[in-house]
Motif scaffolding. Structure first.
Motif, PDB file in Angstrom:
ATOM      1  N   VAL A   1       9.804   4.624  40.489  1.00  0.00           N
ATOM      2  CA  VAL A   1       9.929   6.001  41.243  1.00  0.00           C
ATOM      3  C   VAL A   1      10.733   6.675  40.600  1.00  0.00           C
ATOM      4  O   VAL A   1      11.329   6.209  39.032  1.00  0.00           O
ATOM      5  N   ALA A   2      10.322   8.431  40.363  1.00  0.00           N
ATOM      6  CA  ALA A   2      10.834   9.179  39.336  1.00  0.00           C
ATOM      7  C   ALA A   2      11.017  10.184  40.082  1.00  0.00           C
ATOM      8  O   ALA A   2      10.616  11.080  41.135  1.00  0.00           O
ATOM      9  N   ASP A   3      12.454  11.343  38.900  1.00  0.00           N
ATOM     10  CA  ASP A   3      12.629  12.703  39.926  1.00  0.00           C
ATOM     11  C   ASP A   3      12.992  13.179  37.901  1.00  0.00           C
ATOM     12  O   ASP A   3      12.509  12.849  37.378  1.00  0.00           O
ATOM     13  N   SER A   4      13.932  14.700  38.607  1.00  0.00           N
ATOM     14  CA  SER A   4      13.241  15.083  36.848  1.00  0.00           C
ATOM     15  C   SER A   4      14.547  14.562  35.937  1.00  0.00           C
ATOM     16  O   SER A   4      14.562  14.796  34.614  1.00  0.00           O
TER      17      SER A   4
ATOM     18  N   THR B   1       5.719   0.623  32.020  1.00  0.00           N
ATOM     19  CA  THR B   1       5.465   1.385  30.883  1.00  0.00           C
ATOM     20  C   THR B   1       5.136   2.860  31.474  1.00  0.00           C
ATOM     21  O   THR B   1       4.045   3.209  32.320  1.00  0.00           O
ATOM     22  N   PRO B   2       6.489   3.743  31.415  1.00  0.00           N
ATOM     23  CA  PRO B   2       6.570   5.208  31.669  1.00  0.00           C
ATOM     24  C   PRO B   2       5.197   5.790  31.452  1.00  0.00           C
ATOM     25  O   PRO B   2       4.533   5.564  30.158  1.00  0.00           O
ATOM     26  N   GLY B   3       4.186   6.935  31.918  1.00  0.00           N
ATOM     27  CA  GLY B   3       3.408   7.249  31.739  1.00  0.00           C
ATOM     28  C   GLY B   3       3.914   8.216  30.402  1.00  0.00           C
ATOM     29  O   GLY B   3       2.937   8.646  29.422  1.00  0.00           O
TER      30      GLY B   3
ATOM     31  N   MET C   1      10.296   9.967  28.947  1.00  0.00           N
ATOM     32  CA  MET C   1      11.673   9.543  30.003  1.00  0.00           C
ATOM     33  C   MET C   1      12.175   8.960  30.402  1.00  0.00           C
ATOM     34  O   MET C   1      11.913   7.610  29.282  1.00  0.00           O
ATOM     35  N   LYS C   2      13.496   8.992  30.755  1.00  0.00           N
ATOM     36  CA  LYS C   2      14.366   8.601  30.501  1.00  0.00           C
ATOM     37  C   LYS C   2      14.319   7.400  31.909  1.00  0.00           C
ATOM     38  O   LYS C   2      14.053   7.443  32.355  1.00  0.00           O
ATOM     39  N   ARG C   3      14.989   6.058  31.366  1.00  0.00           N
ATOM     40  CA  ARG C   3      14.391   4.343  32.201  1.00  0.00           C
ATOM     41  C   ARG C   3      15.857   4.758  32.623  1.00  0.00           C
ATOM     42  O   ARG C   3      16.982   4.354  31.781  1.00  0.00           O
ATOM     43  N   PHE C   4      16.415   4.381  33.925  1.00  0.00           N
ATOM     44  CA  PHE C   4      17.504   3.569  34.343  1.00  0.00           C
ATOM     45  C   PHE C   4      16.978   2.004  35.108  1.00  0.00           C
ATOM     46  O   PHE C   4      16.958   2.211  35.568  1.00  0.00           O
TER      47      PHE C   4
END
Length: 454
Positions: free
Chosen positions: A306-309, A353-355, A359-362
């Protein structure tokens, strides 16, 4: 000469006789102490269902090397249907595909097993079966008030063989007739001659009343609370799984939300966390971790990204929340999460793998959603309610599935095909055939390794 697609007299007599039988009713109401008598007429197999067997072996016996599964078979004789236990020596019939829903069987030998925990209650055990036919002859229809077993004419068998007609689907009877049985004065059965499949969601059927939770069919042995798919453990199966949860009507206050980035920095100093507003970017398959010696009711787990800004983080859906929410959580769905838990992430987990490569990954923590400790509150936000100021990332790629194509306006504009590797004896190297579903759906569905093709 019989017209193509017409019903043969032998088939009608066979189904008519089966629809008038009461053997299952007698054998379960009279509770026989001796082996149950053999029925004179074939029985219809309504369902074959699999589940994890119970408990470790007896004292002194080695523990099984692999999980032991049990099978329940639901039989119908036209008047009633009963769930029966299939003894282990007959499991090979299911595993070889010789026993499946729609087949006709004769119970050669069976017995009644009492449950000592429930006074006067037990179940029928099938000890020897004879498969007498594989014609998909009968379908049971319900309108919310009553249900009736009907004869399905041969031209409609292809709907069952292609998976377009199955338990739980909604249909409209375009053309049907009533066929009288001359052997029984004034009695007969309904023949379905033309059907239109209008949907696969039971909840939307007019007048349909879903069965209460306490009346759901449960496995007969082992104390399990749900069935597994017949051929794997990862697919949702049974009425325990909610088709789709409707979007919630909530007023999201952006000032009370916490971002994933802030959560990653401050989670160790918090006991309770502010609500999260995120979009699902990746969805994994279900993972079933049930074991014979464990008594978890719904041992499932599913990973999401899941992701936000601020970035992207893993989210884990646990146990009984999986049947309730897994089907509703799709890639692109926006969620409002409250009363969730935060745990340290498993260090060797494969990361999606993020699209968006920027995008930063935690990766140090993950969001844990469970029905307790604490009980998580989940709300689906409709896409029309998403506001630009929330700055939620967009999903870069979205793919349509074949299920969605079936319900589009041009749902018949594509073909189903299979790739078959074939050897003809002239060479050790196989050649590849692309076979399309044709007017022989039964042959197409039963192509498997080691068979001969002409």
């Amino acid at each position: 000469m019989q017209e193509p697609g017409s019903t043969s007299r032998a088939a009608v007599e066979e189904v008519g006789a089966g629809l008038q039988g009461t053997w299952l009713q007698r054998v379960t109401q009279e509770l026989p102490l001796d082996p149950a008598p053999q029925p004179a007429l074939p029985l219809a197999v309504v369902a074959v269902e699999r589940y994890l067997g119970g408990g470790p072996g007896a004292a002194g016996l080695p523990r099984p090397a692999c999980p032991q599964y049990c099978y329940d078979v639901t039989l119908a004789d036209g008047t009633c249907q009963r769930q029966c236990y299939l003894v282990p020596p007959l499991h090979r019939l299911v595993q070889r595909g010789a026993l499946r829903a729609g087949y006709q069987v004769r119970a050669v030998r069976c017995s009644y097993l009492y449950d000592e925990r429930l006074l006067g209650r037990g179940f029928l055990c099938l000890e020897q079966l004879e498969v007498v036919g594989d014609r998909l002859a009968a379908a049971t229809l319900a309108d919310g008030t009553c249900q009736r077993q009907c004869y399905l004419v041969p031209p409609l068998h292809r709907l069952v063989q292609r998976g377009a007609l199955r338990a739980g689907y909604q249909v409209r009877a375009v053309r049907c007739s009533y066929l009288y049985d001359e052997r029984l004065l004034g009695r007969g059965f309904l023949c379905l001659e033309q059907l239109e499949v209008v949907g696969d969601r039971l909840a939307a059927a007019p007048g349909w009343r879903a069965p209460p939770a306490e009346s759901r069919r449960l496995p007969l042995k082992g104390g399990r609370k749900h069935f597994l798919p017949l051929w794997n453990n990862e697919d949702p199966y049974g009425d325990l799984w909610v088709v789709e949860k409707p979007p919630g009507q909530v007023d999201v206050e952006a000032s009370k939300l916490i971002s994933l980035g802030h959560l990653e920095m401050s989670w160790r100093s918090r006991i309770h966390f502010h609500p999260l507003l995120v979009r699902i970017m990746h969805k994994s398959r279900l993972r079933y971790y049930g074991k014979p010696d464990k008594r978890l009711d719904v041992p499932y787990q599913a990973y999401f990204e899941v992701a936000d800004s601020s970035g992207m983080m893993s989210m884990v859906l646990w146990n009984s929340l999986c049947p309730e929410w897994y089907n509703s959580m799709k890639v692109g769905t926006v969620l409002l999460l409250e009363q969730y838990a935060i745990k340290a992430s498993y260090p060797f987990k494969t990361q999606a793998t993020p699209g968006d490569s920027q995008m930063k990954r935690f990766a140090t923590i993950e969001i844990s959603l469970n029905f307790r400790d604490p009980p998580t509150k989940i709300t689906v936000i409709s896409e029309s309610m998403v506001k630009p100021e929330w700055r939620l990332p967009e999903v870069k790629y979205r793919f349509i599935t074949s299920v969605c194509l079936f319900w589009t306006e041009h749902g018949e504009d594509f073909w189903t095909s299979r790739w078959v590797h074939v050897i003809d004896g002239t060479s050790n190297q196989p050649f590849i055939l692309e076979l399309f579903a044709t007017s022989q759906p039964d042959v197409f569905e039963h192509i498997h390794p080691s068979i001969y093709l002409l």
